[in-house]
Scaffold this motif. Structure first.
Motif, PDB file in Angstrom:
ATOM      1  N   LYS A 253       0.788  -1.232   0.000  1.00 25.75           N
ATOM      2  CA  LYS A 253       0.000   0.000   0.000  1.00 25.75           C
ATOM      3  C   LYS A 253       0.824   1.288   0.000  1.00 25.75           C
ATOM      4  N   ALA A 254       2.057   1.228   0.538  1.00 24.66           N
ATOM      5  CA  ALA A 254       2.781   2.473   0.788  1.00 24.66           C
ATOM      6  C   ALA A 254       3.567   2.989  -0.407  1.00 24.66           C
ATOM      7  N   ALA A 255       3.889   2.126  -1.369  1.00 20.52           N
ATOM      8  CA  ALA A 255       4.714   2.549  -2.500  1.00 20.52           C
ATOM      9  C   ALA A 255       4.102   3.713  -3.285  1.00 20.52           C
ATOM     10  N   PRO A 256       2.785   3.705  -3.585  1.00 24.12           N
ATOM     11  CA  PRO A 256       2.207   4.854  -4.315  1.00 24.12           C
ATOM     12  C   PRO A 256       2.361   6.168  -3.555  1.00 24.12           C
ATOM     13  N   ALA A 257       2.182   6.132  -2.228  1.00 26.74           N
ATOM     14  CA  ALA A 257       2.346   7.347  -1.432  1.00 26.74           C
ATOM     15  C   ALA A 257       3.790   7.834  -1.475  1.00 26.74           C
ATOM     16  N   PHE A 258       4.725   6.913  -1.392  1.00 33.29           N
ATOM     17  CA  PHE A 258       6.142   7.273  -1.487  1.00 33.29           C
ATOM     18  C   PHE A 258       6.437   7.901  -2.844  1.00 33.29           C
ATOM     19  N   ASP A 259       5.907   7.303  -3.912  1.00 32.04           N
ATOM     20  CA  ASP A 259       6.132   7.835  -5.257  1.00 32.04           C
ATOM     21  C   ASP A 259       5.565   9.245  -5.388  1.00 32.04           C
ATOM     22  N   TRP A 260       4.403   9.469  -4.792  1.00 29.58           N
ATOM     23  CA  TRP A 260       3.783  10.808  -4.872  1.00 29.58           C
ATOM     24  C   TRP A 260       4.673  11.835  -4.174  1.00 29.58           C
ATOM     25  N   VAL A 261       5.193  11.484  -3.001  1.00 27.75           N
ATOM     26  CA  VAL A 261       6.058  12.405  -2.257  1.00 27.75           C
ATOM     27  C   VAL A 261       7.311  12.716  -3.061  1.00 27.75           C
ATOM     28  N   VAL A 262       7.928  11.695  -3.619  1.00 26.85           N
ATOM     29  CA  VAL A 262       9.156  11.902  -4.399  1.00 26.85           C
ATOM     30  C   VAL A 262       8.887  12.773  -5.615  1.00 26.85           C
ATOM     31  N   ASP A 263       7.744  12.581  -6.255  1.00 24.88           N
ATOM     32  CA  ASP A 263       7.405  13.386  -7.438  1.00 24.88           C
ATOM     33  C   ASP A 263       7.222  14.856  -7.094  1.00 24.88           C
ATOM     34  N   GLN A 264       6.890  15.154  -5.839  1.00 30.04           N
ATOM     35  CA  GLN A 264       6.706  16.549  -5.432  1.00 30.04           C
ATOM     36  C   GLN A 264       8.026  17.233  -5.089  1.00 30.04           C
ATOM     37  N   ALA A 272      17.208   9.611  -3.050  1.00 32.67           N
ATOM     38  CA  ALA A 272      18.130   9.083  -2.042  1.00 32.67           C
ATOM     39  C   ALA A 272      17.692   9.488  -0.640  1.00 32.67           C
ATOM     40  N   VAL A 273      17.346  10.758  -0.453  1.00 36.29           N
ATOM     41  CA  VAL A 273      16.966  11.240   0.876  1.00 36.29           C
ATOM     42  C   VAL A 273      15.648  10.610   1.323  1.00 36.29           C
ATOM     43  N   ALA A 274      14.664  10.559   0.437  1.00 36.78           N
ATOM     44  CA  ALA A 274      13.380   9.966   0.793  1.00 36.78           C
ATOM     45  C   ALA A 274      13.530   8.488   1.145  1.00 36.78           C
ATOM     46  N   SER A 275      14.367   7.778   0.397  1.00 39.64           N
ATOM     47  CA  SER A 275      14.595   6.361   0.683  1.00 39.64           C
ATOM     48  C   SER A 275      15.281   6.178   2.029  1.00 39.64           C
ATOM     49  N   PHE A 276      16.240   7.062   2.308  1.00 42.91           N
ATOM     50  CA  PHE A 276      16.962   6.971   3.574  1.00 42.91           C
ATOM     51  C   PHE A 276      16.037   7.263   4.750  1.00 42.91           C
ATOM     52  N   ALA A 299      12.865  -4.677   6.048  1.00 47.55           N
ATOM     53  CA  ALA A 299      11.456  -4.339   5.857  1.00 47.55           C
ATOM     54  C   ALA A 299      11.312  -3.049   5.063  1.00 47.55           C
ATOM     55  N   GLY A 300      12.196  -2.071   5.310  1.00 50.32           N
ATOM     56  CA  GLY A 300      12.141  -0.818   4.567  1.00 50.32           C
ATOM     57  C   GLY A 300      12.328  -1.037   3.079  1.00 50.32           C
ATOM     58  N   GLY A 301      13.295  -1.875   2.710  1.00 46.79           N
ATOM     59  CA  GLY A 301      13.503  -2.183   1.303  1.00 46.79           C
ATOM     60  C   GLY A 301      12.321  -2.919   0.708  1.00 46.79           C
ATOM     61  N   LEU A 302      11.734  -3.826   1.487  1.00 39.60           N
ATOM     62  CA  LEU A 302      10.573  -4.583   1.012  1.00 39.60           C
ATOM     63  C   LEU A 302       9.388  -3.657   0.771  1.00 39.60           C
ATOM     64  N   ASP A 312      16.010   3.865  -9.511  1.00 36.67           N
ATOM     65  CA  ASP A 312      16.708   5.052  -8.995  1.00 36.67           C
ATOM     66  C   ASP A 312      17.155   4.845  -7.557  1.00 36.67           C
ATOM     67  N   ILE A 313      16.319   4.162  -6.772  1.00 36.57           N
ATOM     68  CA  ILE A 313      16.683   3.886  -5.381  1.00 36.57           C
ATOM     69  C   ILE A 313      17.898   2.965  -5.336  1.00 36.57           C
ATOM     70  N   GLU A 314      17.887   1.923  -6.168  1.00 37.64           N
ATOM     71  CA  GLU A 314      19.022   1.003  -6.222  1.00 37.64           C
ATOM     72  C   GLU A 314      20.304   1.737  -6.600  1.00 37.64           C
ATOM     73  N   ALA A 315      20.191   2.635  -7.576  1.00 40.19           N
ATOM     74  CA  ALA A 315      21.367   3.395  -8.011  1.00 40.19           C
ATOM     75  C   ALA A 315      21.908   4.272  -6.894  1.00 40.19           C
ATOM     76  N   ALA A 316      21.008   4.759  -6.025  1.00 34.04           N
ATOM     77  CA  ALA A 316      21.451   5.613  -4.917  1.00 34.04           C
ATOM     78  C   ALA A 316      22.041   4.800  -3.764  1.00 34.04           C
ATOM     79  N   VAL A 317      21.518   3.587  -3.559  1.00 34.17           N
ATOM     80  CA  VAL A 317      21.918   2.794  -2.397  1.00 34.17           C
ATOM     81  C   VAL A 317      23.176   1.968  -2.659  1.00 34.17           C
ATOM     82  N   LYS A 318      23.354   1.506  -3.885  1.00 36.16           N
ATOM     83  CA  LYS A 318      24.478   0.608  -4.172  1.00 36.16           C
ATOM     84  C   LYS A 318      25.847   1.202  -3.838  1.00 36.16           C
ATOM     85  N   PRO A 319      26.100   2.495  -4.095  1.00 31.70           N
ATOM     86  CA  PRO A 319      27.402   3.048  -3.662  1.00 31.70           C
ATOM     87  C   PRO A 319      27.586   3.002  -2.147  1.00 31.70           C
ATOM     88  N   LEU A 320      26.495   3.208  -1.394  1.00 32.94           N
ATOM     89  CA  LEU A 320      26.584   3.104   0.063  1.00 32.94           C
ATOM     90  C   LEU A 320      26.969   1.695   0.481  1.00 32.94           C
TER      91      LEU A 320
END
Length: 448
Positions: A253-264, A272-276, A299-302, A312-320
Motif C-alpha cells: 500500500k505504501a509505494a504509491p504514497a512514497f512515489d507521490w512524495v518523491v514526485d513533489q 536518495a533522501v526519501a529512501s533513507f 522491511a524498509g527495502g521490502l 533510482d533507489i538502487e542506483a542511490a543505495v548501491k554506492p553506500l
C-alpha cells in the motif's frame, strides 16, 4: 598514572582535532586498501568478494598487523602505528591509544549504516509475491535451522562434554541465528537472490533473526539470574509478528504514497533522501519494539520494492553498500582471534575438540534444514542449507554477551568463536562451489 580521560584533557584542541582526523581517515584508508586488494584476488579465484573483506579484516586486525583493533578485545593496537600517529599529531602514543578507543564507536556506526544499506537493498530486490510464495518453505527452514543446532549443540555439550547446563544452553543458542548480511551479499553477488532458493534463504534468515531474538531474550533472562516469566517472551514474539505483518501490508500500500512524495520534491537527491528516511524510520520502529534494527532495514527495502522509482533507489543505495558494507565485513574479521587455532598451545586443545563438535553440528543442522521443506518443483536444497550456515556478526554478538556475563569457560568461549569463524568463512566458499557458474535454464527459475 593519570586516568584515560585526564590524558585527553591535557591535549590542546588543535592536537585533539589532528589526532582524531588522522585516526578516522587512516582507519578508512587501511580498511579500503586491504579489502579491495584481497577482494581482487578473490574475484580472480572465482570466490565471493565478501570472503576477501573478511580475510582483510583478519590480516589487519587482532590476528594480524593490529592496525584496526576493536577496543573490546584483549589485543592492543600496533605500537609502531601509535608512535607514527603520535609524532604527526605531536602527542604521546598512549594519548593516541585513548583517542583511538574513544573514536572507535564512530567507525562501528559507519559499519552499521553499511549493514542497514545492504539489507535495505536486499529487501528492495526481493519480489514480494515470490517471497510470500515461499513463506511456508522459509518458515519450515527457519524453524528446523533453529531447533536442530540448538537441540544437538546443547545436548552434546551437556551429555558428551559434561558442560554445565546454562553454558551449554548459551552455546546452543549461539548456533541458532543466520547472518542475513553475509547470506544476502553472497546470493546477490552470485545472482541467485531472486531465484526460489535465494528467496527461501532470505525469508528463513529473517525469521531466524526473529527467533534468535526471542531465544536471546530467554537465555539472557536465565543467565541474569532473574525470575523468568513467559509474558515478556510472548510479548516480544507478538511484536515480531505484528512488525512483519505491517511491513507486508505497507509493501502493498505504501509505494504509491512514497512515489507521490518523491514526485513533489525538486531538490537534488530527492530519491536518495526519501529512501533513507524510510530506511531509518523502519530501523527506528523495529528497535523501539525490541527487535533488531537490521530487520527494520530489510522491511524498509521490502516496502519500497513496488515503487516506480526502484531503479533510482538502487542506483542511490548501491554506492553506500559498496563503501560502508565493506567496513562492516572487515570489522567482523578484525575481531576474530585466530590464535585459538594453535594446537601446540595446551590451553587451546580442549577448545579445539569442543569447537570441532560445535562446527560439525552448526553445519549439519543448517544443511539438514535445507531438506525440511516441501516443494512441488525441484530446488537445490544444498544451496538452501549452505545459505543458512554463516553465523557472522550474530554469533559474535552472542559470544560477546556470554563473555560479559562470565558464564563461558575459556575453552567454550574459544569453541564458539571457532564455530563462528568456521561457518562464516566456509559458507561463501561452499556456496561458490555448489552454485553453477552458468545460469540454470529459465524453466527452473521463479516466474517474474
Amino acid at each position: 598514572m593519570l586516568p584515560p580521560l585526564a590524558l585527553i584533557a591535557e591535549i590542546s584542541p588543535h592536537q585533539l582535532e589532528v589526532a582524531e582526523t588522522l585516526l578516522q581517515v587512516g582507519r578508512f584508508l587501511v580498511i579500503f586498501l586491504a579489502a579491495r586488494a584481497i577482494a581482487e584476488v578473490m574475484v580472480r579465484l572465482q570466490l565471493p568478494t565478501i570472503l576477501g573483506e573478511l580475510v582483510a579484516g583478519v590480516l589487519i586486525g587482532v590476528s594480524g598487523l593490529h592496525l584496526i583493533v576493536p577496543p573490546d578485545t584483549q589485543a592492543q593496537i600496533s605500537d609502531a602505528l601509535l608512535s607514527l600517529l603520535g609524532s604527526l599529531a605531536e602527542i604521546r602514543p598512549e594519548e593516541v591509544a585513548e583517542i583511538y578507543n574513544e573514536t572507535f564507536p564512530s567507525l562501528q556506526a559507519v559499519s552499521q549504516i553499511g549493514l542497514f544499506a545492504l539489507l535495505f537493498l536486499t529487501g528492495l530486490e526481493s519480489e514480494l509475491d515470490e517471497l510470500v510464495a515461499v513463506g511456508v518453505q522459509a518458515t519450515t527452514v527457519a524453524v528446523a535451522g533453529v531447533v536442530l543446532p540448538f537441540a544437538l549443540g546443547t545436548a552434546g555439550l551437556y551429555y558428551l562434554f559434561h558442560v554445565p547446563l546454562i553454558p551449554a544452553v548459551f552455546a546452543g543458542a549461539a548456533m541458532t541465528a543466520t547472518s542475513i548480511g553475509i547470506t544476502a551479499s553472497v546470493f546477490g553477488e552470485l545472482k541467485w537472490l531472486k531465484r526460489k532458493e535465494g528467496q527461501i534463504v532470505i525469508g528463513a534468515a529473517v525469521l531466524d533473526d526473529i527467533l534468535g531474538i526471542v531465544i536471546l531474550a530467554v537465555v539472557v533472562a536465565i543467565v541474569g539470574g532473574g525470575s523468568f516469566s513467559i509474558g515478556p517472551v510472548i510479548k516480544l514474539g507478538l511484536a515480531a509478528v505484528a512488525f512483519v505483518a505491517v511491513a507486508l501490508v505497507l509493501s502493498r500500500k505504501a509505494a504509491p504514497a512514497f512515489d507521490w512524495v518523491v514526485d513533489q520534491l525538486k531538490a537534488p537527491g530527492d530519491v536518495a533522501v526519501a529512501s533513507f528516511v524510510v530506511l531509518t524510520l523502519c530501523c527506528f520502529s523495529a528497535q523501539a519494539i525490541g527487535l533488531e534494527a537490521a530487520l527494520g532495514a530489510f522491511a524498509g527495502g521490502l516496502i519500497l520494492s513496488a515503487s516506480k522509482h526502484t531503479h533510482d533507489i538502487e542506483a542511490a543505495v548501491k554506492p553506500l553498500v559498496a563503501l560502508f558494507a565493506t567496513v562492516f565485513f572487515v570489522l567482523i574479521g578484525t575481531g576474530m582471534d585466530l590464535s585459538v587455532l594453535n594446537p601446540l598451545d595446551p590451553a587451546n586443545r580442549e577448545g579445539l575438540i569442543v569447537a570441532a563438535f560445535l562446527l560439525a553440528v552448526a553445519i549439519a543442522g543448517k544443511v539438514a534444514a535445507g531438506w525440511s521443506y516441501l516443494s512441488p518443483e525441484p530446488t537445490n536444497r544444498l544451496v538452501v542449507g549452505l545459505g543458512m550456515m554463516p553465523r557472522g556478526e550474530v554469533g559474535l554478538i552472542f559470544l560477546g554477551l556470554g563473555s560479559q556475563a562470565g558464564i563461558l569457560t575459556p575453552a567454550l568461549e574459544a569453541a564458539i568463536l571457532l564455530m563462528v569463524i568456521g561457518t562464516t568463512f566456509l559458507a561463501p566458499i561452499l556456496l561458490r562451489v555448489v552454485i553453477p557458474s552458468e545460469p540454470e535454464p529459465l524453466a527452473q527459475q521463479m516466474p517474474s
